[in-house]
Design an enzyme around this catalytic site. Structure first.
Site, mmCIF file in Angstrom:
data_model
loop_
_atom_site.group_PDB
_atom_site.id
_atom_site.type_symbol
_atom_site.label_atom_id
_atom_site.label_comp_id
_atom_site.label_asym_id
_atom_site.label_seq_id
_atom_site.Cartn_x
_atom_site.Cartn_y
_atom_site.Cartn_z
ATOM 1 N N ASN A 9 0.867 -1.176 0.000
ATOM 2 C CA ASN A 9 0.000 0.000 0.000
ATOM 3 C C ASN A 9 0.902 1.224 0.000
ATOM 4 O O ASN A 9 1.543 1.526 1.002
ATOM 5 C CB ASN A 9 -0.880 -0.055 1.263
ATOM 6 C CG ASN A 9 -1.685 1.212 1.460
ATOM 7 O OD1 ASN A 9 -1.813 2.032 0.550
ATOM 8 N ND2 ASN A 9 -2.226 1.376 2.653
ATOM 9 N N LYS A 11 0.056 4.281 -0.162
ATOM 10 C CA LYS A 11 -0.557 5.476 0.462
ATOM 11 C C LYS A 11 -0.336 6.687 -0.459
ATOM 12 O O LYS A 11 -0.372 6.529 -1.678
ATOM 13 C CB LYS A 11 0.000 5.672 1.872
ATOM 14 C CG LYS A 11 -0.109 4.380 2.701
ATOM 15 C CD LYS A 11 0.208 4.531 4.156
ATOM 16 C CE LYS A 11 0.051 3.179 4.848
ATOM 17 N NZ LYS A 11 0.265 3.242 6.290
ATOM 18 N N HIS A 95 -9.170 0.884 5.386
ATOM 19 C CA HIS A 95 -7.859 1.031 6.036
ATOM 20 C C HIS A 95 -8.033 1.928 7.261
ATOM 21 O O HIS A 95 -8.852 2.857 7.250
ATOM 22 C CB HIS A 95 -6.863 1.645 5.049
ATOM 23 C CG HIS A 95 -5.462 1.638 5.583
ATOM 24 N ND1 HIS A 95 -5.006 2.610 6.440
ATOM 25 C CD2 HIS A 95 -4.437 0.784 5.391
ATOM 26 C CE1 HIS A 95 -3.745 2.346 6.748
ATOM 27 N NE2 HIS A 95 -3.378 1.241 6.130
ATOM 28 N N GLU A 97 -6.428 4.330 8.356
ATOM 29 C CA GLU A 97 -6.284 5.772 8.068
ATOM 30 C C GLU A 97 -7.587 6.334 7.499
ATOM 31 O O GLU A 97 -7.966 7.468 7.789
ATOM 32 C CB GLU A 97 -5.097 6.005 7.124
ATOM 33 C CG GLU A 97 -3.772 5.798 7.856
ATOM 34 C CD GLU A 97 -2.621 5.356 6.977
ATOM 35 O OE1 GLU A 97 -2.699 5.487 5.741
ATOM 36 O OE2 GLU A 97 -1.631 4.855 7.542
ATOM 37 N N GLU A 167 -4.845 -5.375 10.725
ATOM 38 C CA GLU A 167 -3.863 -4.311 10.884
ATOM 39 C C GLU A 167 -4.075 -3.613 12.223
ATOM 40 O O GLU A 167 -4.843 -2.644 12.306
ATOM 41 C CB GLU A 167 -4.004 -3.290 9.755
ATOM 42 C CG GLU A 167 -3.738 -3.869 8.385
ATOM 43 C CD GLU A 167 -3.147 -2.823 7.457
ATOM 44 O OE1 GLU A 167 -2.070 -3.079 6.908
ATOM 45 O OE2 GLU A 167 -3.728 -1.743 7.324
ATOM 46 N N GLY A 173 3.014 1.894 10.828
ATOM 47 C CA GLY A 173 3.946 3.015 10.695
ATOM 48 C C GLY A 173 4.716 3.328 11.969
ATOM 49 O O GLY A 173 5.347 4.378 12.075
ATOM 50 N N SER A 213 3.974 -2.518 10.185
ATOM 51 C CA SER A 213 5.431 -2.593 10.336
ATOM 52 C C SER A 213 6.032 -3.913 9.850
ATOM 53 O O SER A 213 7.014 -4.410 10.406
ATOM 54 C CB SER A 213 5.847 -2.295 11.777
ATOM 55 O OG SER A 213 5.441 -0.978 12.147
HETATM 56 P P1 PGA Z 1 3.340 0.021 7.632
HETATM 57 O O1 PGA Z 1 1.853 0.268 7.080
HETATM 58 O O2 PGA Z 1 3.841 -1.235 6.983
HETATM 59 O O3 PGA Z 1 4.116 1.239 7.200
HETATM 60 O O4 PGA Z 1 3.245 -0.119 9.115
HETATM 61 C C1 PGA Z 1 0.951 -0.791 6.928
HETATM 62 C C2 PGA Z 1 -0.360 -0.301 6.369
HETATM 63 O O5 PGA Z 1 -0.785 0.811 6.704
HETATM 64 O O6 PGA Z 1 -1.011 -1.024 5.578
#
Ligand code: PGA
Length: 255
Positions: A9, A11, A95, A97, A167, A173, A213
């Site tokens: 992803n 983003k 997601h 976010e 997730e 992140g 992560s």
């Molecule tokens: P990350 O993000 O691997 O940077 O932790 C995962 C995601 O948001 O799908």
């Protein structure tokens, strides 16, 4: 036997030039990968160009979001049909976010899921608890609600393409991934709840992937868990070399 599913992803990262450069390098790296479903989710602006660069390869393309309506006066939004025509075969839905920053709810997730399935897009439905929810012992309750309400009224004959991404919000992140046993516990629970929602056969075949992560170095240990069927990768998916390494470790976790 479930085929490992690994998605990056991106983003809000990468211009069209950056995205197609990555896709060109990455398709070469994937030429020898078998027995894994591998997907890139670029921003909308680069989706068509990335799909064209990957044409004829084994790597698919996903939208990062969609609107539930097929068309209309929804400034700034994109429909399932538009994603399909631009070259996507998958779409990420719900997601964290989107839930936290853009007000998405389990109800909007369900509406988007229905729209995606109706257009023939394979949905990657994201669920996961916040740190406060985990620490107050509400993790399972939150997952239950997200799955129950998110997957309600899905026709069984269409449900086979659904991928669920676990997730945990506290791992996204942050550099703090769930441990493999923590992931396994959540994934096994998710599979049980998918069985309740969609039936045992669908649940047995459903890829439940882990996100938060994931990077080279922890992908293999996560994927080695019985109910972890791959990864949804943010930061480590921005570089074709590190994402290729995550794919290799996730597709052959025992090695
Ligand atoms: P990350 O993000 O691997 O940077 O932790 C995962 C995601 O948001 O799908």
């Amino acid at each position: 036997m479930r085929t490992p599913f690994i998605a990056a992803n991106w983003k809000m990262h990468k211009t069209v030039v950056e995205a197609t450069t990555y896709a060109g390098i990455f398709r070469e790296r994937m030429a020898r990968v078998r027995d894994a479903e591998v997907v890139l989710a670029p921003p909308f602006t680069a989706l068509h160009a990335v799909a064209a660069t990957l044409e004829g390869s084994r790597v698919g393309v996903a939208g990062q979001n969609l609107h539930a309506e097929p068309q209309g006066a929804f400034t700034g939004e994109v429909s399932a049909g538009m994603l399909r025509e631009a070259g996507a075969a998958y779409v990420i839905i719900g997601h964290s976010e989107r839930r936290q920053l853009f007000g998405e709810t389990d109800e909007t997730v369900n509406a988007k899921l229905q729209a995606a399935l109706g257009a023939g897009l394979a949905p990657i439905v994201c669920v996961g608890e916040t740190l406060a929810e985990r620490e107050s012992g509400r993790m399972f309750q939150v997952l239950n609600r997200q799955i129950e309400a998110g997957l309600v009224s899905v026709e069984a004959e269409r449900a086979g393409s659904i991928v669920v991404a676990y997730e945990p919000v506290w791992a996204i992140g942050t550099g703090r991934n769930a441990t493999p046993p923590q992931a396994q516990e959540a994934h096994a629970h998710i599979r049980q709840r998918v069985a309740r929602a969609l039936g045992g056969d669908i649940a047995a075949g459903c890829r439940v992937i882990y996100g938060g992560s994931v990077k080279p170095g922890n992908a293999g240990a996560l994927a080695a868990q019985a109910d972890v069927d791959g990864a949804l990768v943010g930061g480590a998916g921005l570089d074709p070399g590190s994402f290729a390494e995550v794919v290799a470790q996730s597709a052959a976790p025992a090695v």
